[in-house]
Design an enzyme around this catalytic site. Structure first.
Site: not given
Ligand code: IVH
Length: 671
Positions: A85, A118
């Site tokens: 992200l 997050k």
């Molecule tokens: S959506 C394209 N939702 O943050 C990635 N990620 O930099 C879309 N993460 O390694 C990820 N909480 O594992 C998403 N509620 C959440 C999240 C989350 C933590 C982590 C994810 C990823 C990193 C992204």
């Protein structure tokens, strides 16, 4: 025939029930039955599966733990890449992103956003085929991760089988994405345990979660209270959801643990408010979050927006400033721990860090303080890592004139004994075993981590100590309701409750009592190993260091320290007194290993057997009363070696331990 069918049916029923109750407990947090009732169902299934190994199925709740360690993890390709992200840290950047989204979509259609915490954990991908969990992997480089399925299976919040509504066909393949994390309460307990065992502590919950997931021995992963929040899907096809919000709901209804704090927003201003609100509310959560993830809800819009370098244009991470602040260091104080170690701690001008007011912080030892060049009078940076006790990072400004480097006191602040610093150790110690701090800290450890006495915590123990009501472990068991009632704030009911909890702690198992005795170098694991090896305090007290060394995982130094502790009259007296007060100083009937024709024998397994898996062989031996150890030692009765025995085989041959083959194993097990 009919009995097989009925046990088959019962096993299937039990599996379904156990899955359902795990889901109620770990996903919904609304258990319907007590732990005892759950255990009874579980034990019934174990018994059925033991009686008829044909009944065992790889998704059985009984298979969550106990798999054998692997040498390394297989690399696996994700069905679709796991991106990352892009972050924003200000309202302006957030608004600019929303503007960009609108421009790219090139129409006046409404854009709905979803925010969710997050999670600061470890990203995983879970693959379900026909509704059954088949594989799980870490993120790795985003395209290829490591197959940690055996470890993921130990996490009870991960469904091994989707909970489908009646009549619904499972999707042929579904890839679910989520974040495995260690709750802060579990993180603290883990670190307490690591400290007690003299091991390195985990610096923060994220490292602890990632490290736990990559354990080669799934039993270690299984011993850590990991959990998961599922936050999306990777590869999926033909699902009814049209957007992220629906998808979360769809997942939740099928047994996946989704975060309850996800929210839907019609405007980016509402998103911004949520981001600020959660910056102050994050301290309420039992897990670390470092921001909110903001996602465009509609799958159609997501697809049209696409991604840039595997970072979706339809999502952003709104990240907060790190949890640290600057404040003057007012004093460095010393707390003497239950082992006599002098622990320095910082008294700070109160300051807010991530929504919590901080006025004290840990400083590890003299060397560490001086390496960071921290002096009383400095303005220092303090940091909270995972809601644990804050740490002092270091000074932020040049030292004020007149300050000087920190020196440990030469005498114990409590008993005035001369402080020592044993060779090779980082900590200074008070050598006086009668130092009052030790008694107090031992009591705090006893009611807390060791015996876990409900409703009797550190604060009460400190008051009892300072009022002179309790000054020893036996003293705790002589405390009366009337004495407690004299303390301010204690009414008849609360006093009676506390006394009842103290009484109930007499039923705690021997290993916990051993842990609570504060024997040097005896943490959770050693206490449990000593208890099961010796069975009674009497036998342990009479054992020589050599005999103690025979316990799994106990080396010469530790064995020496344990024997020395038991050779002290005062300590023996303490054990006797606790026994006469009714505490358990021997292993209870229910904890005793099974008796059988192989009782007293210890086997080690190595290599691949043709007719048995390692786990089946272990279970079969244990069912007949044998012990199965991990490594060959003098106590080994025999090494059972399959194909490719390796180092254990050569060790056994060298040590003259008999080596048995598969045919001999079969004979041992009665054909
Ligand atoms: S959506 C394209 N939702 O943050 C990635 N990620 O930099 C879309 N993460 O390694 C990820 N909480 O594992 C998403 N509620 C959440 C999240 C989350 C933590 C982590 C994810 C990823 C990193 C992204």
């Amino acid at each position: 025939m009919s009995s097989t069918t009925s046990s088959e049916q019962r096993a299937a029923e039990l599996r379904r029930l156990l899955d359902y109750h795990l889901y109620r407990y770990h996903v919904l947090d609304e258990p319907e039955i007590s732990d005892g009732e759950y255990d009874a169902l579980f034990d019934e299934l174990v018994a059925l599966e033991e009686a008829d190994p044909e009944l065992v199925d790889p998704d059985s709740p009984t298979r969550r733990v106990g798999a054998t360690p692997s040498d390394r993890f297989q690399k696996v390709e994700h069905l679709s890449p796991m991106g990352s992200l892009e972050k924003v840290t200000t309202d302006e950047a957030l608004a600019k992103w929303a503007e960009d989204v609108r421009k790219r979509l090139d129409s006046d259609e409404p854009v709905v956003f979803v925010t969710e915490p997050k999670i600061d954990g470890s990203a995983v991908s879970l693959v379900y085929e026909e509704g059954v969990f088949v594989r799980g992997a870490t993120r790795g480089d985003g395209r290829r991760g490591e197959d940690v399925s055996v470890n993921l299976k130990t996490i009870r919040a991960i469904s091994l089988r989707m909970q489908l509504p009646p009549g619904e066909r499972p999707p042929p393949v579904l890839e679910v994405r989520g974040e495995v994390y260690l709750p802060l309460s579990g993180f603290r307990k883990l670190n307490e345990r690591l400290v007690a065992e003299g091991k390195k502590v985990a610096p923060n919950p994220r490292n602890a979660a990632a490290g736990s997931l990559r354990q080669l021995d799934p039993r270690v992963t299984g011993s850590r209270p990991l959990a998961i929040w599922v936050h999306g899907m990777g590869h999926h096809r033909g699902l009814p959801a049209t957007g992220h919000w629906n998808a979360l709901e769809w997942l939740r209804e099928r047994g996946f643990r989704t975060n309850p704090h996800a929210a839907r927003h019609e405007t980016i201003e509402s998103v911004a408010s949520a981001c600020h609100l959660w910056e102050t509310r994050r301290a309420e959560l039992d897990y670390e979050i470092d921001g909110l993830v903001v996602k465009v809800d509609s799958f159609d819009q997501q697809r049209r927006l696409g991604a840039l370098h595997e970072r979706p244009r339809w999502a952003r991470a709104f990240k907060w400033a790190p949890m640290s602040a600057e404040t003057p260091l007012l004093a460095i104080n010393i707390r003497v721990g239950r082992t006599g170690a002098l622990n320095p701690w910082a008294s700070l001008e109160p300051v807010e860090v991530g929504g919590v007011t901080v006025s004290t912080a840990t400083l590890h030892n003299e060397e560490d303080i001086n390496r960071k060049d921290i002096r009383v009078g400095d303005v220092v940076r303090v940091q909270r890592a995972g809601d644990v006790i804050p740490q002092v990072v270091g000074p932020v400004l040049p030292h004020a004139p007149g300050t000087s480097p920190f020196r440990m006191p030469a005498r114990c602040p409590l008993c005035d004994a001369e402080v020592v610093k044993p060779e090779g150790e980082a900590m200074h110690r008070c050598p006086n075993r009668a130092c009052p701090s030790r008694g107090l800290e031992t009591l705090i450890h006893w009611v807390g981590g060791a015996l876990d006495i409900e409703g009797v915590g550190e604060q009460l123990v400190r008051r009892l100590w300072s009022e002179g009501l309790v000054r020893s472990l036996p003293g705790l068991y002589r405390l009366t309701t009337a004495q407690l009632e004299e303390l301010q704030g204690y009414g008849t009911i609360s006093a009676a409750k506390a006394i009842e909890s103290i009484e109930r702690s007499k039923e705690q198992p021997f290993r916990r009592v051993l842990l609570g005795l504060n024997i040097p170098q005896v943490g959770w694991v050693t206490a449990a190993a000593l208890a099961s090896h010796f069975g009674t305090a009497e036998r342990l007290a009479a054992a020589s260091p050599e005999e103690i060394q025979e316990v799994d995982g106990v080396g010469p130094d530790r064995a020496e320290a344990i024997a020395e502790w038991f050779s002290d009259d005062e300590n023996r007296g303490l054990v006797e007194e606790l026994r006469s007060l009714g505490l358990r100083l021997e292993v209870g009937e229910e904890e005793r290993p099974k008796e059988g024709p192989l009782t007293g024998r210890t086997y080690v397994l190595t290599g691949t057997l043709e007719g048995y898996t390692r786990e089946d062989a272990r279970a079969a031996l244990e069912a007949l009363g044998a012990k199965v150890a991990d490594s060959v030692s003098r106590k080994t009765t025999g090494l059972i070696a399959g194909e490719g025995g390796g180092s254990k085989l050569s060790k056994a041959q060298k040590a003259g331990v008999p080596v048995l083959g598969e045919a001999e194993l079969r004979a041992l097990l009665g054909g």
